[in-house]
Write an enzyme that holds these catalytic residues in place. Sequence first.
Site, PDB file in Angstrom:
ATOM      1  N   PRO A 132       0.796  -1.222   0.000  1.00  0.00           N
ATOM      2  CA  PRO A 132       0.000   0.000   0.000  1.00  0.00           C
ATOM      3  C   PRO A 132       0.829   1.273   0.000  1.00  0.00           C
ATOM      4  O   PRO A 132       0.468   2.261  -0.648  1.00  0.00           O
ATOM      5  CB  PRO A 132      -0.825  -0.130   1.287  1.00  0.00           C
ATOM      6  CG  PRO A 132      -0.994  -1.612   1.466  1.00  0.00           C
ATOM      7  CD  PRO A 132       0.306  -2.205   0.994  1.00  0.00           C
ATOM      8  N   GLN A 283      -7.158   9.165 -47.587  1.00  0.00           N
ATOM      9  CA  GLN A 283      -5.745   9.300 -47.224  1.00  0.00           C
ATOM     10  C   GLN A 283      -5.553   9.549 -45.725  1.00  0.00           C
ATOM     11  O   GLN A 283      -4.605   9.043 -45.121  1.00  0.00           O
ATOM     12  CB  GLN A 283      -5.115  10.441 -48.018  1.00  0.00           C
ATOM     13  CG  GLN A 283      -3.591  10.454 -47.939  1.00  0.00           C
ATOM     14  CD  GLN A 283      -2.990  11.521 -48.840  1.00  0.00           C
ATOM     15  OE1 GLN A 283      -3.239  12.713 -48.648  1.00  0.00           O
ATOM     16  NE2 GLN A 283      -2.226  11.096 -49.832  1.00  0.00           N
ATOM     17  N   GLN A 346     -10.780   5.425 -32.575  1.00  0.00           N
ATOM     18  CA  GLN A 346     -11.130   6.568 -33.431  1.00  0.00           C
ATOM     19  C   GLN A 346     -11.526   6.109 -34.839  1.00  0.00           C
ATOM     20  O   GLN A 346     -12.473   6.625 -35.421  1.00  0.00           O
ATOM     21  CB  GLN A 346      -9.941   7.528 -33.507  1.00  0.00           C
ATOM     22  CG  GLN A 346     -10.232   8.845 -34.218  1.00  0.00           C
ATOM     23  CD  GLN A 346     -11.118   9.772 -33.397  1.00  0.00           C
ATOM     24  OE1 GLN A 346     -11.225   9.604 -32.179  1.00  0.00           O
ATOM     25  NE2 GLN A 346     -11.749  10.719 -34.049  1.00  0.00           N
ATOM     26  N   GLU A 373       4.741  -3.184 -13.317  1.00  0.00           N
ATOM     27  CA  GLU A 373       6.179  -3.520 -13.409  1.00  0.00           C
ATOM     28  C   GLU A 373       7.018  -2.258 -13.592  1.00  0.00           C
ATOM     29  O   GLU A 373       8.037  -2.260 -14.277  1.00  0.00           O
ATOM     30  CB  GLU A 373       6.439  -4.550 -14.510  1.00  0.00           C
ATOM     31  CG  GLU A 373       5.842  -5.896 -14.146  1.00  0.00           C
ATOM     32  CD  GLU A 373       6.577  -7.066 -14.759  1.00  0.00           C
ATOM     33  OE1 GLU A 373       7.803  -6.970 -15.000  1.00  0.00           O
ATOM     34  OE2 GLU A 373       5.911  -8.098 -14.984  1.00  0.00           O
TER      35      GLU A 373
END
Length: 388
Positions: A132, A283, A346, A373
């Site tokens: 903690p 594009q 998106q 990690e």
Amino acid sequence: MASDFDLYRPSEEHEMLRDSVRALAEAKIAPYAAEVDEEARFPQEALDALVANDLHAVHVPEAYGGAGADALATVIVIEEVARVCGSSSLIPAVNKLGSLPVILSASEELKKRYLAPLAKGDAMFSYCLSEPDAGSDAGGMKTKAVRDGDSWVLNGVKRWITNAGVSDYYTVMAVTDPDKRTKGISAFVVEKDDEGVSFGAPEKKLGIKGSPTREVYLDNVRIPADRMIGAEGTGFATAMQTLDHTRITIAAQALGIAQGALDYAKGYVQERKQFGKPIGDFQGVQFMLADMAMKIEAARQLTYAAAARSERVSEGNEKEDLTFFGAAAKCYASDAAMEITTDAVQLLGGYGYTRDYPVERMMRDAKITQIYEGTNQVQRIVMARNLP
């Protein structure tokens, strides 16, 4: 120079492994991924499939009944599982994280006792470092181990423990000499059924919901003295050495999640039509896909290079800058995964924001790879201190 010399690519065996793991993941793991996330339940189907195909802990050396896979093979397994289900990829990833301290530092007796059941699929391993009040500052831990005759008695709380309650074995770091700070920390193997071991309620998380994250409570847990991993006071060094190797597995997880998001988005933009043609013909969309693919490939090359260094270090070569490369791979791949999964959402527009499509789950799963990690802010500190 020989014309058939492989300058820079995985071996044929590694690519065959990828093909087999991908086929297994798509057939046996992917069909349950959404349900596992929705219900926040452990992916038992994935564990069963991985164990049946000896892919749950491929890193375990052959001497202990394991597959003896190298670091790159382990990365490929995690990457391909993560491509369809981030939660399931934590089965092979955390089995390595939890057991690597035993592989690196434990006595031969301890290795045989705990690695053999792991290799068979009879047990899983977790890693107990954070607390903690000791996250990024792991050296500030308060869990204590006190010697009492032929035993050690452990007391404390470990937090953010992946697969807690499911795993049978736990590598636990505890203070054995408070006056020596990190050099007074030792490592132990604690078993789930040891008297005094209990678990908190599962955390309610943003992502990787199928992998339980719980506190581990140690209340006067008495274990035999021979369950100490390595010599007294070497636990923190073992913990940091472990993370040098296993941060690469988090890079692999991030890489797989990102690849899964790109693969799905590529298919979607060819089917979704607006203004009379597939949106993949525009594009602006093509540029987004190109950037996503470029970042994935950069992350893959860095991750695989770090895995190669991990393997060479395991074979005794200490001149590999593994600390830098492990941190760099984890940091870059996870940042890229967050960007790529966000772009995938998106590209799907409003559909991407719903749970009917997998990319929103992938975006949520990707976020943790920037945190656990070692946060990516800590990774940048690690890199700066270990510039090659």
